[in-house]
Structure formats: C-alpha cells, structure tokens
Write an enzyme that holds these catalytic residues in place. Structure first.
Site, mmCIF file in Angstrom:
data_model
loop_
_atom_site.group_PDB
_atom_site.id
_atom_site.type_symbol
_atom_site.label_atom_id
_atom_site.label_comp_id
_atom_site.label_asym_id
_atom_site.label_seq_id
_atom_site.Cartn_x
_atom_site.Cartn_y
_atom_site.Cartn_z
ATOM 1 N N GLU A 1 68.866 36.776 -5.101
ATOM 2 C CA GLU A 1 69.909 37.390 -5.948
ATOM 3 C C GLU A 1 69.339 38.529 -6.796
ATOM 4 O O GLU A 1 70.040 39.444 -7.170
ATOM 5 C CB GLU A 1 70.410 36.338 -6.923
ATOM 6 C CG GLU A 1 71.791 35.753 -6.843
ATOM 7 C CD GLU A 1 72.887 36.511 -6.211
ATOM 8 O OE1 GLU A 1 73.525 37.279 -6.927
ATOM 9 O OE2 GLU A 1 73.158 36.355 -5.023
ATOM 10 N N ASP B 1 81.329 34.722 -1.802
ATOM 11 C CA ASP B 1 80.075 33.939 -1.827
ATOM 12 C C ASP B 1 79.674 33.764 -3.281
ATOM 13 O O ASP B 1 80.252 34.387 -4.178
ATOM 14 C CB ASP B 1 78.970 34.686 -1.050
ATOM 15 C CG ASP B 1 77.631 33.951 -1.074
ATOM 16 O OD1 ASP B 1 77.627 32.704 -1.007
ATOM 17 O OD2 ASP B 1 76.580 34.615 -1.165
ATOM 18 N N SER B 2 78.629 32.972 -3.494
ATOM 19 C CA SER B 2 78.090 32.838 -4.855
ATOM 20 C C SER B 2 77.447 34.142 -5.311
ATOM 21 O O SER B 2 77.168 34.304 -6.493
ATOM 22 C CB SER B 2 77.044 31.727 -4.881
ATOM 23 O OG SER B 2 75.961 32.082 -4.044
HETATM 24 N N1 DGL Z 1 74.816 31.773 -0.090
HETATM 25 C C1 DGL Z 1 75.114 30.426 -0.363
HETATM 26 C C2 DGL Z 1 75.060 29.521 0.855
HETATM 27 O O1 DGL Z 1 75.246 29.989 1.954
HETATM 28 C C3 DGL Z 1 74.700 29.772 -1.610
HETATM 29 C C4 DGL Z 1 73.462 30.146 -2.303
HETATM 30 C C5 DGL Z 1 73.509 29.594 -3.696
HETATM 31 O O2 DGL Z 1 74.283 30.142 -4.470
HETATM 32 O O3 DGL Z 1 72.835 28.600 -3.964
HETATM 33 O O4 DGL Z 1 74.881 28.336 0.732
#
Ligand code: DGL
Length: 259
Positions: free
Chosen positions: A155, A13-14
């Site tokens: 975050e 993930d990010s």
């Molecule tokens: N957790 C991510 C998603 O499901 C992205 C959040 C982000 O980095 O903007 O879209």
C-alpha cells in the site's frame, strides 16, 4: 440521438491491490466505463474482523450502486470471502463478481503437486477458501502462508522496497525449491511478483485477475449489460484517502498493473 448510457462497472478493494484486477478488466472489456474505489484509509482488510470488513464493503457497494453502478466487482479476496454473499442478497438485480485465489488452475497443471498459497490471514481462515481447497486441493499438497503485513507494505507504493523483500524472504524463503507453484491469493501480491520470483526462483505464479475479468464479461453478457463496441471505455480512480498524492500513486500503480 445520443446513445443510451450503459452504466458503469464499480470495482473496489481495500486499496491499491484491486488495480491489478482493474488492469485485467480493462484489457478484457475495453468499452466499459469503470469506477474504481480503493479503501486505503481502512487498509489492510486482511487483519480486520469479518464484521468490520463486511460493514466497509457494504458502505462502498451502497455508494457505487446509488451512483448507478450496473455491476460490482469485489477486487479483493478478503472482502469477497466476507461480503460477496451478503451483497448478492442485497443487490439481487446487479451482477456481483468476486475474486478467489487461483487454486483451481494451479491444481489442474499436471506437474503441480505442492502448491503454496499466499494470502491474507483472513482469506485463509474463512470458510470460502477452505471449501475451495476441499474442492480443488484433494490431489495436491496445499501449503497456506498467511502473509501478515505484506499488503500493508505494498500500500505504501514502493513495490521494490527492501522491507518487502525482507518480509517475502521471511515468509517464502523456507519454501524456496520445495514447491511447484505459488498462488497469489491477494490482489495486492501481483504488484510484487518480481520480488516473489527473486525469493522463490522460477516457479509459476497464479493470480485470479484474468479469470475474474473473463467471469465479469460472462456475467455482463448474460445480463445484457455489456457496453456497445461504439462506447469509448474509461477509468476513474478514487480512494478514501482523497488527496492528489494518493491519487497520483493509484495512477502510477494502475499503469504498472497494466503492463
Ligand atoms: N487486496 C486484498 C485481498 O485480495 C486485501 C489486502 C488487505 O487489505 O489486507 O485480499
């Protein structure tokens, strides 16, 4: 003789949001070995151009596959929208499982006429969500709420922070009492479901974590890649911010996500 190593499932993930999906994966597949990579150094993905998200996703996938991942779970709605297709083409022999906003179960619930979808701006803008909405949203009113800045605040690791409450109030407050359900279309958002309930009251919340875990089981089974019951499962957490503090934060959020 030692049992043949069945390989690991790479999850990314990010940042910390994917830990909510990882929690569901571990519950569904307790014998698997998981390596989780959160790209917190580059979060949020939701405000980035698709080309950037694609390049970041490719880099992470390549390093997990080179290390021996037997399957990849893109635990990020934004990265799935941008990169799932490309990664499936690039790794045709490896199951690549993505996530998507849980619009389908929300629309199938009989009383759900007005459904609010919270997601990153990128997820809502891209064709994948538009196709999902065309397929499942026809008999409902789907209200799209891009929650710019929310994943970024999550975050930071304090889901109960007043800044998060304020942002949720700004985005969701106008819809209080006016929708039948809320879809959490970003894997970071289940981490603030208590705060979402504080703003929205007692509406059903839908997230895609459990569906993704079931789909991962199906895909591993179909490919003959399920870990044997004799294997002890394990989880390794990694972040592109490779500091003890960040990894402690990941560990804490993972424990929260497993509750
Ligand atoms: N957790 C991510 C998603 O499901 C992205 C959040 C982000 O980095 O903007 O879209």
């Amino acid at each position: 003789m030692a049992e043949k190593d069945s390989g690991f499932v790479g999850v990314f993930d990010s940042g910390v949001g994917g830990l909510t999906v990882l929690g569901c994966l571990v519950a569904e597949l307790p014998h698997e070995r998981f390596v989780f990579f959160g790209d917190s150094a580059h979060a949020p993905y939701g405000d980035k151009r698709p080309e950037e998200v694609l390049a970041l996703s490719r880099r992470i996938a390549a390093s997990l596959v080179n290390e021996g991942a037997k399957a990849l779970v893109i635990a990020c709605n934004t990265a799935t929208s941008v990169a799932a297709q490309a990664l499936r083409t690039e790794y045709p022999t490896i199951p690549v499982i993505g996530v998507e906003p849980a619009l389908k179960p929300a629309t199938l619930a009989p009383q759900h006429r007005r459904i609010l979808v919270m997601a990153t701006a990128a997820t809502l803008r891209l064709g994948k969500f538009q196709r999902l909405e065309d397929r499942w949203g026809a008999d409902s009113e789907v209200i799209e709420v891009p929650c710019v800045g929310l994943a970024d605040l999550i975050e930071k690791g304090d889901p109960a922070s007043p800044a998060i409450h304020e942002l949720l109030e700004r985005y969701l407050g106008p819809w209080r009492g006016k929708v039948d359900s809320v879809v959490l279309g970003c894997t970071h958002y289940p981490l603030v479901c208590d705060q979402i309930r504080e703003v929205m009251g007692d509406v059903p919340l839908y997230d895609g974590g459990e569906g993704t875990a079931r789909e991962t089981r199906r895909r591993l089974e179909a490919a003959g890649l399920l870990a044997p019951d004799s294997q002890a499962g394990s989880v390794e957490l990694r972040s592109s911010i490779d500091t003890p503090d960040e990894l402690a934060l990941y560990q804490r959020i993972f424990e929260l996500a497993r509750r």
